[in-house]
Design an enzyme around this catalytic site. Sequence first.
Site, mmCIF file in Angstrom:
data_model
loop_
_atom_site.group_PDB
_atom_site.id
_atom_site.type_symbol
_atom_site.label_atom_id
_atom_site.label_comp_id
_atom_site.label_asym_id
_atom_site.label_seq_id
_atom_site.Cartn_x
_atom_site.Cartn_y
_atom_site.Cartn_z
ATOM 1 N N ARG A 183 0.706 -1.118 0.359
ATOM 2 C CA ARG A 183 0.283 0.158 0.121
ATOM 3 C C ARG A 183 1.662 1.207 -0.236
ATOM 4 O O ARG A 183 0.569 2.279 -0.167
ATOM 5 C CB ARG A 183 -0.818 0.085 1.414
ATOM 6 C CG ARG A 183 -1.776 -0.872 1.381
ATOM 7 C CD ARG A 183 -2.776 -1.507 2.396
ATOM 8 N NE ARG A 183 -3.221 0.276 3.062
ATOM 9 C CZ ARG A 183 -3.847 -0.178 4.484
ATOM 10 N NH1 ARG A 183 -3.813 -1.436 5.152
ATOM 11 N NH2 ARG A 183 -4.363 0.853 5.090
ATOM 12 N N CYS A 243 -0.515 5.673 9.778
ATOM 13 C CA CYS A 243 -1.003 4.018 8.390
ATOM 14 C C CYS A 243 -2.336 5.084 7.827
ATOM 15 O O CYS A 243 -2.566 6.027 7.990
ATOM 16 C CB CYS A 243 -1.265 3.013 10.067
ATOM 17 S SG CYS A 243 -3.101 3.834 10.695
#
Length: 292
Positions: A183, A243
């Site tokens: 990601r 995150c």
Amino acid sequence: MAFQSKALLTSKWLADAMKTQSKMRILDTSWYLPKLRRNAKSEFKKKHIPGATFFDIDQCCDKTSPLDHMLPSEKVFADYVGNLGIESDTHVVLYDTNQLGAFSAPRVWWMFRVFGHSTVSVLNGGLRNWELEGRPVTNQNFKPTATDFKASLNRSWIKNYEDILDNLDTKRFQVVDARPEGRFRGLDPEPRDNTEPGHIPGSVSMPFYSFLSKSGHFLPKEQLQALFTQAGVDLSRPVCVLCGSAVTACHVVLAAHECGHPGVSVYDGGWSEWFTRALPEHVISDGRGKHL
């Protein structure tokens, strides 16, 4: 008491303390991404550590924000925590049910600390290892007596979008991204709709699960320090972590704390906010993101 400053506790310590410690509260902090279609609160009702109550990060949050589980106000946090029977001298022990050993518990650990309550610990290994060691679980409900809790927010441990944007030029602090590397690089999809992968320019990838052993425990201090060194992160200088929505970012905070550096800040809006607001040149991706 010495145990109050420990960020990580063993199952044995907790099992013994449950017999002797009256000023202790155990909280199940489990949370799952919506796409997993798991209801952490319903699972808690079926099985939890005896005496535990449920801490819901989607309820103890800023409900006026369009972003997921942003930090609440001091009053909201104090009221929520007070209703769990927690006072200023209560030792709070947190765990979650994720099979990795820790997922959302470090987030709640950081929440307590950022609101001024340092007497908080994470059960190292989570419910996974508690059960593997043959320790008891129950479906019996425990209702604590509500009390008063005082919260005092440490704003220096929080970063917002403007702080991160300004840091692109000033580089006053290092930025660490705890999402999985795929990601981060823009190769694997984000779990949230309308958000594509990639990373903030100049940020460093340190996936949250890299701080955990295969058994689900946090790695020893020496190995945690080695991870920061290998990533090129200097813990003697300011660090900010993120995150997707500032849940697993707190694994980095806890790991730095274990290495003797407790002042790591968190970008609470995380990648979810950054992707939405950032200019195209401020989203770096090895894949084909929306901004490329």
